[in-house]
Design an enzyme around this catalytic site. Sequence first.
Site, PDB file in Angstrom:
ATOM      1  N   GLY A 157       0.843  -1.197   0.000  1.00  0.00           N
ATOM      2  CA  GLY A 157       0.000   0.000   0.000  1.00  0.00           C
ATOM      3  C   GLY A 157       0.872   1.238   0.000  1.00  0.00           C
ATOM      4  O   GLY A 157       1.032   1.917  -1.022  1.00  0.00           O
ATOM      5  N   TRP A 170      -8.506  -2.618  -2.363  1.00  0.00           N
ATOM      6  CA  TRP A 170      -9.024  -1.352  -1.846  1.00  0.00           C
ATOM      7  C   TRP A 170      -9.242  -0.333  -2.949  1.00  0.00           C
ATOM      8  O   TRP A 170      -8.892   0.839  -2.798  1.00  0.00           O
ATOM      9  CB  TRP A 170      -8.087  -0.742  -0.786  1.00  0.00           C
ATOM     10  CG  TRP A 170      -7.705  -1.667   0.304  1.00  0.00           C
ATOM     11  CD1 TRP A 170      -6.463  -2.145   0.576  1.00  0.00           C
ATOM     12  CD2 TRP A 170      -8.581  -2.254   1.276  1.00  0.00           C
ATOM     13  NE1 TRP A 170      -6.501  -2.991   1.653  1.00  0.00           N
ATOM     14  CE2 TRP A 170      -7.794  -3.062   2.102  1.00  0.00           C
ATOM     15  CE3 TRP A 170      -9.956  -2.169   1.528  1.00  0.00           C
ATOM     16  CZ2 TRP A 170      -8.333  -3.801   3.163  1.00  0.00           C
ATOM     17  CZ3 TRP A 170     -10.490  -2.886   2.581  1.00  0.00           C
ATOM     18  CH2 TRP A 170      -9.675  -3.680   3.381  1.00  0.00           C
ATOM     19  N   ILE A 171      -9.798  -0.784  -4.074  1.00  0.00           N
ATOM     20  CA  ILE A 171      -9.907   0.114  -5.224  1.00  0.00           C
ATOM     21  C   ILE A 171     -11.314   0.727  -5.293  1.00  0.00           C
ATOM     22  O   ILE A 171     -12.304   0.010  -5.520  1.00  0.00           O
ATOM     23  CB  ILE A 171      -9.559  -0.634  -6.538  1.00  0.00           C
ATOM     24  CG1 ILE A 171      -8.194  -1.325  -6.404  1.00  0.00           C
ATOM     25  CG2 ILE A 171      -9.604   0.329  -7.722  1.00  0.00           C
ATOM     26  CD1 ILE A 171      -7.030  -0.419  -5.980  1.00  0.00           C
ATOM     27  N   GLN A 223     -19.411  27.127  29.423  1.00  0.00           N
ATOM     28  CA  GLN A 223     -18.057  27.519  29.001  1.00  0.00           C
ATOM     29  C   GLN A 223     -17.278  26.359  28.390  1.00  0.00           C
ATOM     30  O   GLN A 223     -16.547  26.533  27.405  1.00  0.00           O
ATOM     31  CB  GLN A 223     -17.288  28.100  30.192  1.00  0.00           C
ATOM     32  CG  GLN A 223     -17.809  29.461  30.604  1.00  0.00           C
ATOM     33  CD  GLN A 223     -17.014  30.065  31.745  1.00  0.00           C
ATOM     34  OE1 GLN A 223     -16.279  29.372  32.439  1.00  0.00           O
ATOM     35  NE2 GLN A 223     -17.156  31.355  31.944  1.00  0.00           N
ATOM     36  N   LEU A 254     -22.561  15.910  21.077  1.00  0.00           N
ATOM     37  CA  LEU A 254     -23.856  15.262  20.818  1.00  0.00           C
ATOM     38  C   LEU A 254     -24.085  14.068  21.740  1.00  0.00           C
ATOM     39  O   LEU A 254     -25.216  13.573  21.845  1.00  0.00           O
ATOM     40  CB  LEU A 254     -23.944  14.810  19.351  1.00  0.00           C
ATOM     41  CG  LEU A 254     -24.527  15.837  18.399  1.00  0.00           C
ATOM     42  CD1 LEU A 254     -23.537  16.952  18.112  1.00  0.00           C
ATOM     43  CD2 LEU A 254     -24.952  15.184  17.092  1.00  0.00           C
ATOM     44  N   GLU A 266      -4.638   7.740  -0.196  1.00  0.00           N
ATOM     45  CA  GLU A 266      -3.875   8.857  -0.798  1.00  0.00           C
ATOM     46  C   GLU A 266      -2.676   9.221   0.071  1.00  0.00           C
ATOM     47  O   GLU A 266      -2.347  10.402   0.228  1.00  0.00           O
ATOM     48  CB  GLU A 266      -4.766  10.087  -0.967  1.00  0.00           C
ATOM     49  CG  GLU A 266      -6.044   9.837  -1.702  1.00  0.00           C
ATOM     50  CD  GLU A 266      -5.855   9.748  -3.187  1.00  0.00           C
ATOM     51  OE1 GLU A 266      -4.749  10.071  -3.672  1.00  0.00           O
ATOM     52  OE2 GLU A 266      -6.803   9.330  -3.864  1.00  0.00           O
TER      53      GLU A 266
END
Length: 391
Positions: free
Chosen positions: A144, A169-170, A286, A345, A370
């Site tokens: 990779g 992983w394409i 705060q 959240l 990338e």
Amino acid sequence: MTGVSPLELLDVDHLLDDDERTIQHTVRRFVDDQVRPHVAEWYEHELTEDAVRQLARDAGKLGLLGMHLEGYGCAGTNAVSYGLACMELEAGDSGIRSLVSVQGSLAMFAIWKFGSEEQKQRWLPGMAAGELIGCFGLTEPDYGSNPAGMRTRARRDGTDWVLDGTKMWITNGTVADVAVVWAQTDDGVRGFLVPKGTKGFSAPKISRKLSLRASITSELVLDGVRLPAEAMLQEAMGLRGPLSCLSEARFGIVFGAIGAARDCLDSTLEYANSREVFGKTLSSFQLTQAKLADMALELQKGFLLAMHLGRLKDGERLSPQQVSLGKLNNVREALAIARECRTILAASGITLEYPVLRHANNLESVLTYEGTSEIHQLVIGQALTGEAAFT
Ligand code: FAD
């Protein structure tokens, strides 16, 4: 009481010209109309091939595919506009931005930059329109970060080429009409265009992903795939070919990650303004404001960095090391923002009712593909010290 949106604090909008602003707003509307209503469903049940095709056609109609390339049906915008489009798409979902990035910056760019006139005419107009989909096969199961070790091999047989190997992983592999496949030859790494349906070529989908579920990820299997001599990308010689494509796509990610982070922060601000804890709105505490302020700060620094790199690219002065700086910082900070938003959240943040954990999970992939963070640190380390520490 209402406040300003996090990206408005520094009034960064005035850094854009009218065309750039129009493109940004057009893509934002596209995301609001065509992505947001469906994205939780796509994420929960994974994006189907039909949905990918439809999205590609819709993005093609808007001129988003290969939008920074000239000719062959491409829009020919500047780099900043392309970056802003990526930002808006990734505010919807990193998977949708991946579809557009892989199509435009990896598959189309490889053909546009390194292909013959015949290859360009055959593939680019259909890809720009979103009628044809491309993928980019560099990574392998065992290689990779270090593609130089790739095992996929292309050997000559008369004038033909015969390819054997496996890519992993394409993005878009299963649905792609054409795969740009990088293979080792006696003359170093070369690129090949493999049309869907070629004998010996298959692209099974990788299932059970916990990240980037609104994107199809695949294996590419090449078992004695015979291609004519014209299938090779004549102008790409050595690893510099695929690496230059990656630099293009990474540039889009520098902006894209800011979109995902902005979306997290926008929805968290809305939540914090309406949620009551201990008899007061969450946003009035705060500790909450300190979190929001720090996140807004990083978001704006990231956007300014992206804009700076965009202007450098439009001035043809952008180096791969500078792209590494942008990718490393903006994805790392976007992931940190998504996780911090999730704490605000709290329990609500773990569902698909809100985008934050979806974005955080997606950004785990974006942090890796990338070029991983570590690889970008090594690129920057080499630029700073003159010492390569990759091996
Ligand atoms: P490895 O290279 O095995 O790395 C493992 C770990 O070791 C990482 O933390 C890495 O940073 C670290 N490491 C590696 N080398 C060094 C070193 N020298 N020093 C210190 N640490 C090091 N690839 C394509 O070709 N086309 C695609 O379309 C594509 N799409 C993708 C989509 C998704 C969703 C994902 C997750 C990946 C995709 N990839 C694609 C693959 C991606 O580019 C690789 O996963 C990436 O390059 C890392 O390779 P790896 O996973 O094999 O990790």
